[in-house]
Design a protein around this motif. Structure first.
Motif, PDB file in Angstrom:
ATOM      1  N   SER A  21       0.858  -1.183   0.000  1.00 18.91           N
ATOM      2  CA  SER A  21       0.000   0.000   0.000  1.00 18.91           C
ATOM      3  C   SER A  21       0.894   1.233   0.000  1.00 18.91           C
ATOM      4  CB  SER A  21      -0.899  -0.002   1.233  1.00 18.91           C
ATOM      5  OG  SER A  21      -1.830  -1.053   1.190  1.00 18.91           O
ATOM      6  N   HIS A  22       0.281   2.397  -0.058  1.00 19.76           N
ATOM      7  CA  HIS A  22       1.064   3.623   0.086  1.00 19.76           C
ATOM      8  C   HIS A  22       1.389   3.876   1.563  1.00 19.76           C
ATOM      9  CE1 HIS A  22      -0.924   4.602  -3.882  1.00 19.76           C
ATOM     10  NE2 HIS A  22       0.350   4.764  -4.140  1.00 19.76           N
ATOM     11  N   LEU A  23       0.436   3.537   2.440  1.00 22.26           N
ATOM     12  CA  LEU A  23       0.609   3.849   3.864  1.00 22.26           C
ATOM     13  C   LEU A  23      -0.014   2.762   4.731  1.00 22.26           C
ATOM     14  CD1 LEU A  23       1.515   6.037   5.993  1.00 22.26           C
ATOM     15  CD2 LEU A  23      -0.851   6.848   5.915  1.00 22.26           C
ATOM     16  N   SER A  24       0.740   2.326   5.736  1.00 20.90           N
ATOM     17  CA  SER A  24       0.218   1.451   6.779  1.00 20.90           C
ATOM     18  C   SER A  24      -0.043   2.320   8.002  1.00 20.90           C
ATOM     19  CB  SER A  24       1.240   0.361   7.129  1.00 20.90           C
ATOM     20  OG  SER A  24       0.896  -0.276   8.357  1.00 20.90           O
ATOM     21  N   LEU A  25      -1.304   2.461   8.361  1.00 19.64           N
ATOM     22  CA  LEU A  25      -1.712   3.352   9.448  1.00 19.64           C
ATOM     23  C   LEU A  25      -2.088   2.526  10.670  1.00 19.64           C
ATOM     24  CD1 LEU A  25      -2.458   6.134  10.553  1.00 19.64           C
ATOM     25  CD2 LEU A  25      -4.650   5.955   9.351  1.00 19.64           C
ATOM     26  N   GLU A  26      -1.277   2.614  11.705  1.00 26.25           N
ATOM     27  CA  GLU A  26      -1.545   1.860  12.932  1.00 26.25           C
ATOM     28  C   GLU A  26      -2.418   2.686  13.868  1.00 26.25           C
ATOM     29  OE1 GLU A  26       0.721  -0.555  16.527  1.00 26.25           O
ATOM     30  OE2 GLU A  26       1.903   0.458  14.996  1.00 26.25           O
ATOM     31  N   LEU A  27      -3.550   2.096  14.244  1.00 29.29           N
ATOM     32  CA  LEU A  27      -4.501   2.797  15.104  1.00 29.29           C
ATOM     33  C   LEU A  27      -4.196   2.606  16.583  1.00 29.29           C
ATOM     34  CD1 LEU A  27      -7.788   1.961  13.166  1.00 29.29           C
ATOM     35  CD2 LEU A  27      -6.252   3.906  12.888  1.00 29.29           C
ATOM     36  N   GLY A  28      -2.976   2.181  16.857  1.00 26.61           N
ATOM     37  CA  GLY A  28      -2.518   2.097  18.240  1.00 26.61           C
ATOM     38  C   GLY A  28      -2.150   0.693  18.654  1.00 26.61           C
ATOM     39  N   ASP A 248     -12.663  -6.451   4.071  1.00 21.31           N
ATOM     40  CA  ASP A 248     -12.483  -6.798   2.658  1.00 21.31           C
ATOM     41  C   ASP A 248     -11.676  -5.746   1.907  1.00 21.31           C
ATOM     42  OD1 ASP A 248     -14.263  -4.721   2.664  1.00 21.31           O
ATOM     43  OD2 ASP A 248     -15.837  -5.747   1.520  1.00 21.31           O
ATOM     44  N   THR A 249     -10.874  -4.977   2.622  1.00 23.18           N
ATOM     45  CA  THR A 249     -10.057  -3.948   1.973  1.00 23.18           C
ATOM     46  C   THR A 249      -9.143  -4.554   0.912  1.00 23.18           C
ATOM     47  OG1 THR A 249      -8.418  -2.192   2.349  1.00 23.18           O
ATOM     48  CG2 THR A 249      -8.219  -4.146   3.710  1.00 23.18           C
ATOM     49  N   THR A 250      -8.908  -3.781  -0.133  1.00 21.84           N
ATOM     50  CA  THR A 250      -7.955  -4.197  -1.174  1.00 21.84           C
ATOM     51  C   THR A 250      -6.563  -3.641  -0.896  1.00 21.84           C
ATOM     52  OG1 THR A 250      -8.564  -2.286  -2.539  1.00 21.84           O
ATOM     53  CG2 THR A 250      -9.759  -4.357  -2.928  1.00 21.84           C
ATOM     54  N   ALA A 251      -6.436  -2.799   0.131  1.00 22.46           N
ATOM     55  CA  ALA A 251      -5.140  -2.218   0.488  1.00 22.46           C
ATOM     56  C   ALA A 251      -4.302  -3.251   1.238  1.00 22.46           C
ATOM     57  CB  ALA A 251      -5.338  -0.979   1.361  1.00 22.46           C
ATOM     58  N   ALA A 252      -3.063  -3.435   0.798  1.00 19.19           N
ATOM     59  CA  ALA A 252      -2.185  -4.442   1.390  1.00 19.19           C
ATOM     60  C   ALA A 252      -1.769  -4.050   2.805  1.00 19.19           C
ATOM     61  CB  ALA A 252      -0.944  -4.610   0.520  1.00 19.19           C
ATOM     62  N   PHE A 253      -1.399  -5.064   3.592  1.00 21.41           N
ATOM     63  CA  PHE A 253      -0.924  -4.822   4.957  1.00 21.41           C
ATOM     64  C   PHE A 253       0.360  -3.998   4.958  1.00 21.41           C
ATOM     65  CE2 PHE A 253       2.177  -6.505   8.114  1.00 21.41           C
ATOM     66  CZ  PHE A 253       1.671  -5.856   9.235  1.00 21.41           C
ATOM     67  N   SER A 254       1.348  -4.411   4.165  1.00 21.11           N
ATOM     68  CA  SER A 254       2.632  -3.705   4.111  1.00 21.11           C
ATOM     69  C   SER A 254       2.534  -2.489   3.200  1.00 21.11           C
ATOM     70  CB  SER A 254       3.733  -4.640   3.615  1.00 21.11           C
ATOM     71  OG  SER A 254       3.909  -5.723   4.496  1.00 21.11           O
TER      72      SER A 254
END
Length: 326
Positions: A21-28, A248-254
């Motif tokens: 993905s472009h960004l992996s956003l950690e919600l905490g 069901d997101t298509t955005a990759a984990f990394s």
């Protein structure tokens, strides 16, 4: 006469790529005592995080018209095991949803130590390359023996010279200091009853490398997400896969970059994470794959791995004194 050199292709493992993905956003990721405090504490966390999520998404949109952003959340089952997945995960998902947030990927912190029988932390430890401070002569034991990693020269021990003169105190020195030193010395693990206990900063560094798509084992990707379709979760942490996909997101984990949203009591831990990343010899094949793909998309990615990780630290009301574990 030139001699031909023959090598079996299997002797040189090919580095396999991972979706990015472009960004992996950690919600905490919180301490177990935060979970123990119940839904109100989680509700407060996600309400604060939501404010910053909107800002981070807007920032990502400046770099790409249609940014691929995945969200993740890390649960501590390494330093302590409070409750069960069946009780805790639904509470986390419910409070995130209440704040208008969706957690795409959820990971167990123990997976940063061992995942699918692969010793991830041990593997990263063997990739550490200490930055030799100016004037050092190899007198300091290597990090593989001490379990401590510094960003410069530690304060020398008080000693006597050959003439019996006692040498005075000398300050520590940061290797890449700019005008003045900011010296750090990070404990990577401790030993207890013959068992190695990895530190919070070191596990968090492994977590960052996974989110950046830079972890490999014999060329194979590790810590890959497994889809979780069931609404039921197991009553034993060891029965939960290391990393699960919940939406069901298509955005990759990394992703090319990471952004982590945390209470400000985690600041010291994440400073240590960046020090570790700065001294990790990351898989060259994985780095090249990221460079090629980001270049093809016209996305600028910093060369230093540590600079690919960004943070938002928010202030908590009340007592925010740091506890053990994460």
């Amino acid at each position: 006469m030139t001699e031909a050199v023959f090598r079996e292709t299997t002797a040189e493992p090919v580095t396999k790529s991972v979706p990015l993905s472009h960004l992996s956003l950690e919600l905490g990721h919180l301490y177990m005592e935060d979970f123990e405090a119940g839904p109100d504490r989680l509700r407060e966390h996600f309400a604060e995080v939501r404010i910053w999520v909107d800002a981070v998404r807007a920032s990502a949109a400046r770099r790409s018209k249609r940014p691929r952003i995945s969200t993740c959340f890390l649960i501590d089952d390494y330093f302590s095991r409070f409750s069960t997945p069946a009780e805790l995960i639904p509470m986390v998902l419910k409070e995130a949803e209440r704040a208008g947030l969706a957690i795409d990927y959820l990971a167990r912190e123990s997976a940063c130590a061992v995942a699918d029988r692969i010793e991830l932390a041990e593997s990263v430890m063997h990739r550490l390359v200490e930055s030799p401070p100016p004037g050092s002569y190899g007198s300091r034991p290597p990090v593989s023996q001490t379990g401590w990693l510094a960003n410069g020269q530690r304060t020398p021990s008080m000693s006597r010279s050959a003439l019996g003169e006692v040498k005075g105190w000398e300050p520590p020195q940061e290797t890449a200091a700019r005008n003045h030193s900011v010296f750090m010395d990070v404990e990577l693990w401790s030993e207890k009853d013959g068992r190695r206990l990895w530190s919070c900063p070191f596990l968090a560094a492994v977590w960052q490398l996974a989110r950046l798509g830079l972890l490999r084992h014999l060329g194979e990707p590790v810590l890959e997400p497994q889809e979780w379709k069931s609404e039921e979760f197991p009553h034993d942490w060891d029965r939960l896969p290391p990393l699960i996909k919940l939406t069901d997101t298509t955005a990759a984990f990394s992703a090319y970059r990471t952004c982590t949203l945390l209470p400000n009591r985690f600041l010291a831990v994440e400073d240590a994470v960046r020090l570790i990343l700065d001294q990790t010899d990351v898989d060259a094949g994985a780095l090249q794959q990221v460079a090629d793909r980001s270049g093809g998309e016209g996305i600028a990615v910093p060369a230093p791995v540590a600079q690919r990780a960004t943070y938002v630290f928010y202030e908590e009301p009340g007592d925010s004194s740091e506890a053990e574990g994460t």
